[in-house]
Design a protein around this motif. Structure first.
Motif, PDB file in Angstrom:
ATOM      1  N   ASP A   1       1.026  -0.911   0.005  1.00 24.88           N
ATOM      2  CA  ASP A   1       0.364  -0.196  -0.162  1.00 24.88           C
ATOM      3  C   ASP A   1       0.807   1.014  -0.185  1.00 24.88           C
ATOM      4  OD1 ASP A   1      -2.378  -1.195  -0.039  1.00 24.88           O
ATOM      5  OD2 ASP A   1      -2.435  -1.034   2.112  1.00 24.88           O
ATOM      6  N   ALA A   2       1.349   1.008   0.514  1.00 27.18           N
ATOM      7  CA  ALA A   2       2.766   2.343   0.939  1.00 27.18           C
ATOM      8  C   ALA A   2       3.338   2.740  -0.559  1.00 27.18           C
ATOM      9  CB  ALA A   2       4.013   1.831   2.021  1.00 27.18           C
ATOM     10  N   PHE A   3       3.983   2.008  -1.222  1.00 22.48           N
ATOM     11  CA  PHE A   3       4.618   2.018  -2.603  1.00 22.48           C
ATOM     12  C   PHE A   3       3.869   1.162  -3.676  1.00 22.48           C
ATOM     13  CE2 PHE A   3       7.344   1.747   1.249  1.00 22.48           C
ATOM     14  CZ  PHE A   3       8.522   2.282   1.154  1.00 22.48           C
ATOM     15  N   HIS A   4       3.188   1.567  -3.718  1.00 24.68           N
ATOM     16  CA  HIS A   4       2.122   0.999  -5.126  1.00 24.68           C
ATOM     17  C   HIS A   4       2.235   2.011  -6.099  1.00 24.68           C
ATOM     18  CE1 HIS A   4      -0.306  -1.730  -7.784  1.00 24.68           C
ATOM     19  NE2 HIS A   4      -1.405  -0.370  -7.539  1.00 24.68           N
ATOM     20  N   GLY A   5       2.020   1.729  -6.980  1.00 24.24           N
ATOM     21  CA  GLY A   5       2.027   2.867  -8.028  1.00 24.24           C
ATOM     22  C   GLY A   5       0.809   3.749  -8.312  1.00 24.24           C
ATOM     23  N   LYS A   6       1.004   5.022  -7.209  1.00 20.62           N
ATOM     24  CA  LYS A   6      -0.226   5.944  -7.685  1.00 20.62           C
ATOM     25  C   LYS A   6      -0.255   7.051  -9.080  1.00 20.62           C
ATOM     26  CE  LYS A   6      -0.576   5.604  -2.858  1.00 20.62           C
ATOM     27  NZ  LYS A   6      -0.373   5.485  -1.304  1.00 20.62           N
ATOM     28  N   GLY A   7       0.322   6.825  -9.928  1.00 24.20           N
ATOM     29  CA  GLY A   7       0.537   6.894 -11.062  1.00 24.20           C
ATOM     30  C   GLY A   7       2.038   7.645 -11.269  1.00 24.20           C
ATOM     31  N   GLU A   8       2.039   8.720 -11.895  1.00 24.43           N
ATOM     32  CA  GLU A   8       3.749   9.661 -11.768  1.00 24.43           C
ATOM     33  C   GLU A   8       3.882  10.174 -10.428  1.00 24.43           C
ATOM     34  OE1 GLU A   8       6.812  10.373 -14.412  1.00 24.43           O
ATOM     35  OE2 GLU A   8       4.759   9.582 -14.561  1.00 24.43           O
ATOM     36  N   ARG A   9       4.875  10.278 -10.149  1.00 23.74           N
ATOM     37  CA  ARG A   9       5.199  11.104  -9.290  1.00 23.74           C
ATOM     38  C   ARG A   9       6.632  12.010  -9.076  1.00 23.74           C
ATOM     39  NH1 ARG A   9       4.421   6.755  -4.650  1.00 23.74           N
ATOM     40  NH2 ARG A   9       4.075   5.249  -5.347  1.00 23.74           N
ATOM     41  N   THR A  10       6.142  12.798  -8.520  1.00 26.28           N
ATOM     42  CA  THR A  10       7.599  14.022  -9.010  1.00 26.28           C
ATOM     43  C   THR A  10       8.685  13.804  -8.633  1.00 26.28           C
ATOM     44  OG1 THR A  10       6.966  15.594  -6.803  1.00 26.28           O
ATOM     45  CG2 THR A  10       5.880  15.805  -9.038  1.00 26.28           C
ATOM     46  N   VAL A  11       9.807  14.492  -8.826  1.00 25.37           N
ATOM     47  CA  VAL A  11      11.355  13.821  -8.054  1.00 25.37           C
ATOM     48  C   VAL A  11      11.484  13.979  -6.279  1.00 25.37           C
ATOM     49  CG1 VAL A  11      13.743  13.912  -8.898  1.00 25.37           C
ATOM     50  CG2 VAL A  11      12.829  13.818 -10.263  1.00 25.37           C
ATOM     51  N   GLN A  12      11.233  14.933  -5.675  1.00 24.31           N
ATOM     52  CA  GLN A  12      10.641  15.385  -4.386  1.00 24.31           C
ATOM     53  C   GLN A  12       9.386  14.316  -3.884  1.00 24.31           C
ATOM     54  OE1 GLN A  12      12.571  17.949  -3.178  1.00 24.31           O
ATOM     55  NE2 GLN A  12      11.397  16.427  -1.169  1.00 24.31           N
ATOM     56  N   GLU A  13       8.545  14.057  -4.401  1.00 25.23           N
ATOM     57  CA  GLU A  13       7.797  12.874  -3.977  1.00 25.23           C
ATOM     58  C   GLU A  13       9.033  11.439  -3.567  1.00 25.23           C
ATOM     59  OE1 GLU A  13       3.262  13.821  -4.787  1.00 25.23           O
ATOM     60  OE2 GLU A  13       4.306  12.750  -5.963  1.00 25.23           O
ATOM     61  N   THR A  14       9.127  10.931  -4.839  1.00 25.87           N
ATOM     62  CA  THR A  14       9.802   9.798  -4.861  1.00 25.87           C
ATOM     63  C   THR A  14      11.234   9.563  -4.026  1.00 25.87           C
ATOM     64  OG1 THR A  14       9.959   9.504  -7.081  1.00 25.87           O
ATOM     65  CG2 THR A  14      11.486   8.572  -5.938  1.00 25.87           C
ATOM     66  N   ALA A  15      12.326  11.580  -3.616  1.00 27.77           N
ATOM     67  CA  ALA A  15      13.425  11.039  -2.420  1.00 27.77           C
ATOM     68  C   ALA A  15      12.475  11.000  -1.222  1.00 27.77           C
ATOM     69  CB  ALA A  15      14.180  12.580  -3.203  1.00 27.77           C
ATOM     70  N   ASP A  16      11.847  11.325  -1.242  1.00 27.12           N
ATOM     71  CA  ASP A  16      11.028  11.743   0.569  1.00 27.12           C
ATOM     72  C   ASP A  16      10.460  10.489   0.441  1.00 27.12           C
ATOM     73  OD1 ASP A  16      10.878  14.393   0.691  1.00 27.12           O
ATOM     74  OD2 ASP A  16       8.607  14.846   0.090  1.00 27.12           O
ATOM     75  N   MET A  17       9.854   9.592  -0.211  1.00 27.29           N
ATOM     76  CA  MET A  17       9.712   8.173  -0.223  1.00 27.29           C
ATOM     77  C   MET A  17      10.536   7.039   0.264  1.00 27.29           C
ATOM     78  SD  MET A  17       7.340   5.730  -2.605  1.00 27.29           S
ATOM     79  CE  MET A  17       8.716   5.912  -3.715  1.00 27.29           C
ATOM     80  N   VAL A  18      11.397   7.584  -0.135  1.00 33.79           N
ATOM     81  CA  VAL A  18      13.149   6.568  -0.135  1.00 33.79           C
ATOM     82  C   VAL A  18      13.550   6.661   1.599  1.00 33.79           C
ATOM     83  CG1 VAL A  18      12.664   5.470  -2.113  1.00 33.79           C
ATOM     84  CG2 VAL A  18      14.379   7.219  -2.405  1.00 33.79           C
ATOM     85  N   GLY A  19      13.783   8.256   1.717  1.00 29.88           N
ATOM     86  CA  GLY A  19      14.506   8.694   2.839  1.00 29.88           C
ATOM     87  C   GLY A  19      15.537   9.764   2.245  1.00 29.88           C
ATOM     88  N   PHE A  20      15.373   9.793   1.273  1.00 33.07           N
ATOM     89  CA  PHE A  20      16.197  10.822   0.759  1.00 33.07           C
ATOM     90  C   PHE A  20      16.189  12.683   1.062  1.00 33.07           C
ATOM     91  CE2 PHE A  20      17.739   7.314  -2.186  1.00 33.07           C
ATOM     92  CZ  PHE A  20      19.057   6.765  -0.750  1.00 33.07           C
ATOM     93  N   LYS A  21      16.811  12.933   0.330  1.00 36.41           N
ATOM     94  CA  LYS A  21      17.071  15.136   0.340  1.00 36.41           C
ATOM     95  C   LYS A  21      17.673  15.053  -1.211  1.00 36.41           C
ATOM     96  CE  LYS A  21      16.283  15.838   5.635  1.00 36.41           C
ATOM     97  NZ  LYS A  21      16.939  16.620   6.622  1.00 36.41           N
ATOM     98  N   LEU A  22      16.748  16.011  -1.881  1.00 36.64           N
ATOM     99  CA  LEU A  22      17.261  16.933  -2.675  1.00 36.64           C
ATOM    100  C   LEU A  22      18.188  17.717  -2.098  1.00 36.64           C
ATOM    101  CD1 LEU A  22      14.363  16.534  -4.659  1.00 36.64           C
ATOM    102  CD2 LEU A  22      16.076  15.224  -5.282  1.00 36.64           C
ATOM    103  N   PRO A  23      19.499  18.168  -3.290  1.00 34.54           N
ATOM    104  CA  PRO A  23      20.035  19.367  -3.240  1.00 34.54           C
ATOM    105  C   PRO A  23      19.340  20.606  -3.226  1.00 34.54           C
ATOM    106  CG  PRO A  23      21.004  18.316  -4.545  1.00 34.54           C
ATOM    107  CD  PRO A  23      20.062  17.520  -4.395  1.00 34.54           C
ATOM    108  N   HIS A  24      19.203  21.322  -2.531  1.00 34.48           N
ATOM    109  CA  HIS A  24      18.909  22.819  -2.802  1.00 34.48           C
ATOM    110  C   HIS A  24      19.449  23.711  -3.525  1.00 34.48           C
ATOM    111  CE1 HIS A  24      16.158  26.755  -1.165  1.00 34.48           C
ATOM    112  NE2 HIS A  24      17.708  27.187  -1.206  1.00 34.48           N
ATOM    113  N   ASP A  25      17.776  23.554  -4.717  1.00 36.74           N
ATOM    114  CA  ASP A  25      18.341  25.014  -5.909  1.00 36.74           C
ATOM    115  C   ASP A  25      18.795  26.678  -5.360  1.00 36.74           C
ATOM    116  OD1 ASP A  25      18.555  25.482  -8.127  1.00 36.74           O
ATOM    117  OD2 ASP A  25      16.982  25.778  -8.962  1.00 36.74           O
ATOM    118  N   PRO A  26      19.745  27.158  -5.562  1.00 38.91           N
ATOM    119  CA  PRO A  26      19.838  28.494  -4.638  1.00 38.91           C
ATOM    120  C   PRO A  26      19.308  29.632  -5.678  1.00 38.91           C
ATOM    121  CG  PRO A  26      21.938  27.544  -6.022  1.00 38.91           C
ATOM    122  CD  PRO A  26      21.108  26.769  -5.753  1.00 38.91           C
ATOM    123  N   LYS A  27      18.828  29.581  -6.181  1.00 40.00           N
ATOM    124  CA  LYS A  27      17.746  30.058  -7.506  1.00 40.00           C
ATOM    125  C   LYS A  27      17.662  31.986  -6.675  1.00 40.00           C
ATOM    126  CE  LYS A  27      15.691  27.541 -10.636  1.00 40.00           C
ATOM    127  NZ  LYS A  27      15.031  27.095 -12.325  1.00 40.00           N
TER     128      LYS A  27
END
Length: 101
Positions: A75-101
């Protein structure tokens, strides 16, 4: 495992599975309690059937717990359609690098 610990574990798994219904109305619960009472022995008795039932109960507890955990993972990891990169990183416990714009 001790017999009482196994029984409590099986009852706990029944409660997870039958969250909407009363446990005492369940056929599985009534059958389980009947079998535990049938094979109840004292410490002075040596009974091969008791040891066999203890092994079966422990195996059944393992099966119930594994089935529930497997369903939770599905239930937690079953595909729920397209996920953003941020959602995928959060799901596996990674943090994305901050974009300094």
């Amino acid at each position: 495992m001790e017999k009482l610990t196994i029984l409590r574990g099986i009852i706990r798994e029944f409660r997870y599975a039958l969250s909407e219904r009363s446990l005492k109305d369940s056929l599985a619960f009534n059958y389980l309690m009947k079998q535990y009472r049938k094979y109840k022995t004292t410490d002075q008795q040596l009974c091969k059937a008791q040891e066999e039932m203890n092994f079966i109960a422990n195996s059944y507890l393992c099966y119930l717990r594994s089935s529930r955990l497997s369903q939770e993972i599905h239930d937690a990891f079953h595909g729920k359609g397209e996920r953003t990169v941020q959602e995928t990183a959060d799901m596996v416990g990674f943090k994305l690098p901050h974009d300094p714009k």
